[in-house]
Design a protein around this motif. Structure first.
Motif, PDB file in Angstrom:
ATOM      1  N   ILE A   1     -34.429 -63.113  56.966  1.00 48.10           N
ATOM      2  CA  ILE A   1     -32.963 -63.043  56.975  1.00 48.10           C
ATOM      3  C   ILE A   1     -32.405 -63.581  58.281  1.00 48.10           C
ATOM      4  O   ILE A   1     -32.927 -63.272  59.361  1.00 48.10           O
ATOM      5  CB  ILE A   1     -32.482 -61.584  56.795  1.00 48.10           C
ATOM      6  N   ILE A   2     -31.347 -64.367  58.186  1.00 52.73           N
ATOM      7  CA  ILE A   2     -30.600 -64.800  59.356  1.00 52.73           C
ATOM      8  C   ILE A   2     -29.126 -64.489  59.108  1.00 52.73           C
ATOM      9  O   ILE A   2     -28.539 -64.983  58.146  1.00 52.73           O
ATOM     10  CB  ILE A   2     -30.761 -66.310  59.626  1.00 52.73           C
ATOM     11  N   MET A   3     -28.555 -63.646  59.952  1.00 50.10           N
ATOM     12  CA  MET A   3     -27.133 -63.330  59.855  1.00 50.10           C
ATOM     13  C   MET A   3     -26.444 -63.901  61.089  1.00 50.10           C
ATOM     14  O   MET A   3     -26.592 -63.382  62.193  1.00 50.10           O
ATOM     15  CB  MET A   3     -26.902 -61.819  59.768  1.00 50.10           C
ATOM     16  N   ASP A   4     -25.721 -64.993  60.903  1.00 50.66           N
ATOM     17  CA  ASP A   4     -25.118 -65.721  62.012  1.00 50.66           C
ATOM     18  C   ASP A   4     -23.621 -65.425  62.078  1.00 50.66           C
ATOM     19  O   ASP A   4     -22.852 -65.831  61.205  1.00 50.66           O
ATOM     20  CB  ASP A   4     -25.357 -67.218  61.840  1.00 50.66           C
ATOM     21  N   CYS A   5     -23.212 -64.712  63.117  1.00 50.97           N
ATOM     22  CA  CYS A   5     -21.793 -64.370  63.298  1.00 50.97           C
ATOM     23  C   CYS A   5     -21.208 -65.066  64.524  1.00 50.97           C
ATOM     24  O   CYS A   5     -20.145 -64.668  65.014  1.00 50.97           O
ATOM     25  CB  CYS A   5     -21.637 -62.856  63.455  1.00 50.97           C
ATOM     26  N   ARG A   6     -21.883 -66.070  65.031  1.00 44.76           N
ATOM     27  CA  ARG A   6     -21.414 -66.727  66.251  1.00 44.76           C
ATOM     28  C   ARG A   6     -20.092 -67.460  66.042  1.00 44.76           C
ATOM     29  O   ARG A   6     -19.288 -67.582  66.969  1.00 44.76           O
ATOM     30  CB  ARG A   6     -22.479 -67.698  66.761  1.00 44.76           C
ATOM     31  N   ASP A   7     -19.853 -67.921  64.819  1.00 39.05           N
ATOM     32  CA  ASP A   7     -18.609 -68.644  64.531  1.00 39.05           C
ATOM     33  C   ASP A   7     -17.598 -67.790  63.770  1.00 39.05           C
ATOM     34  O   ASP A   7     -16.547 -68.283  63.379  1.00 39.05           O
ATOM     35  CB  ASP A   7     -18.910 -69.907  63.720  1.00 39.05           C
ATOM     36  N   GLY A   8     -17.938 -66.543  63.544  1.00 45.18           N
ATOM     37  CA  GLY A   8     -17.025 -65.679  62.791  1.00 45.18           C
ATOM     38  C   GLY A   8     -17.783 -64.662  61.971  1.00 45.18           C
ATOM     39  O   GLY A   8     -18.825 -64.165  62.391  1.00 45.18           O
ATOM     40  N   CYS A   9     -17.288 -64.360  60.789  1.00 43.95           N
ATOM     41  CA  CYS A   9     -17.905 -63.350  59.923  1.00 43.95           C
ATOM     42  C   CYS A   9     -19.132 -63.919  59.217  1.00 43.95           C
ATOM     43  O   CYS A   9     -19.196 -65.113  58.933  1.00 43.95           O
ATOM     44  CB  CYS A   9     -16.898 -62.854  58.886  1.00 43.95           C
ATOM     45  N   PRO A  10     -20.108 -63.064  58.904  1.00 44.73           N
ATOM     46  CA  PRO A  10     -21.314 -63.544  58.220  1.00 44.73           C
ATOM     47  C   PRO A  10     -21.060 -63.830  56.755  1.00 44.73           C
ATOM     48  O   PRO A  10     -20.058 -63.398  56.182  1.00 44.73           O
ATOM     49  CB  PRO A  10     -22.283 -62.358  58.384  1.00 44.73           C
ATOM     50  N   ASP A  11     -21.971 -64.552  56.148  1.00 43.87           N
ATOM     51  CA  ASP A  11     -21.922 -64.787  54.710  1.00 43.87           C
ATOM     52  C   ASP A  11     -22.075 -63.447  53.991  1.00 43.87           C
ATOM     53  O   ASP A  11     -23.004 -62.686  54.293  1.00 43.87           O
ATOM     54  CB  ASP A  11     -23.051 -65.734  54.313  1.00 43.87           C
ATOM     55  N   PRO A  12     -21.179 -63.085  53.052  1.00 49.16           N
ATOM     56  CA  PRO A  12     -21.251 -61.782  52.374  1.00 49.16           C
ATOM     57  C   PRO A  12     -22.589 -61.516  51.700  1.00 49.16           C
ATOM     58  O   PRO A  12     -23.084 -60.383  51.718  1.00 49.16           O
ATOM     59  CB  PRO A  12     -20.121 -61.864  51.345  1.00 49.16           C
ATOM     60  N   MET A  13     -23.198 -62.541  51.112  1.00 48.85           N
ATOM     61  CA  MET A  13     -24.478 -62.358  50.445  1.00 48.85           C
ATOM     62  C   MET A  13     -25.577 -62.023  51.448  1.00 48.85           C
ATOM     63  O   MET A  13     -26.446 -61.172  51.187  1.00 48.85           O
ATOM     64  CB  MET A  13     -24.850 -63.619  49.669  1.00 48.85           C
TER      65      MET A  13
END
Length: 207
Positions: free
Chosen positions: A107-119
């Motif tokens: 899993i990669i949850m990237d919030c550096r540019d904003g909100c993460p992908d909901p899925m």
């Protein structure tokens, strides 16, 4: 002119988080450390604490230290938390501080540019549910095994701690703790034991 995120990417830090329940699993935390270094961790935080402990000091320090644009890497969801509630709290911090969370190989949850992908966020939460379920099943098996051993008259629990069996690795740093030069947390880290174990050793030495 560089954007804010471009600037952050040039100074970002990759934090590696390794955790095991007790110092008895040092071999496992060494394995985690090696893997995290291979994944490019600049700084590795070592935690000797149970997965569902109400407070994980090194994890809290890591999340507090991390700056926007930084990355946090760990090998498994269960290393971060064995509680869905705690995992959701970590997700909130990752989102609010604009960090990137990498669970190696899954899993990669990237919030550096904003909100993460909901899925992605939902998948991470589901993984947390299974991690909590696994812990509950392990505890149920241990409880059943202890009850069975007790019925057969076997001794249950850890052997008593006395001043005679406090390990040398702890005694090496204990005088510095007595002199007030290091805290209990630092003593635990240097001796590579959990805080509860450090309390037991200190109590044994005092008595």
């Amino acid at each position: 002119m560089k954007s804010v995120m471009d600037t952050l990417s040039t100074i970002s830090v990759t934090h590696g988080y390794a955790r095991c329940s007790t110092n008895e699993e040092k071999q496992d935390i060494d394995r985690q450390t090696r893997e995290l270094k291979k994944q490019g961790a600049d700084r590795i935080w070592l935690e000797f604490e149970h997965g569902d402990a109400a407070s994980k000091e090194q994890q809290a320090l890591m999340l507090d230290t991390a700056n926007p644009g930084d990355t946090i890497i760990t090998l498994e969801v269960s290393r971060l938390a064995r509680s869905t509630k705690q995992l959701c709290e970590i997700i909130d911090v990752i989102r609010d501080k604009h960090l990137r969370l990498i669970i190696t190989g899954s899993i990669i949850m990237d919030c550096r540019d904003g909100c993460p992908d909901p899925m992605t966020e939902a998948f991470l939460q589901i993984a947390g549910v299974f991690s909590q379920l696994e812990l509950s099943m392990i505890r149920a098996r241990v409880k059943s095994g202890m009850a069975n051993a007790k019925a057969k008259g076997k001794r249950i629990g850890r052997p008593p701690v006395s001043a005679d069996n406090v390990p040398a690795s702890f005694l090496r740093y204990y005088p510095r703790y007595q002199d007030g030069k290091i805290s209990l947390t630092e003593l635990s880290r240097l001796a590579q034991v959990s805080r509860p174990t450090a309390y037991r050793y200190i109590s044994a030495l005092k008595n």
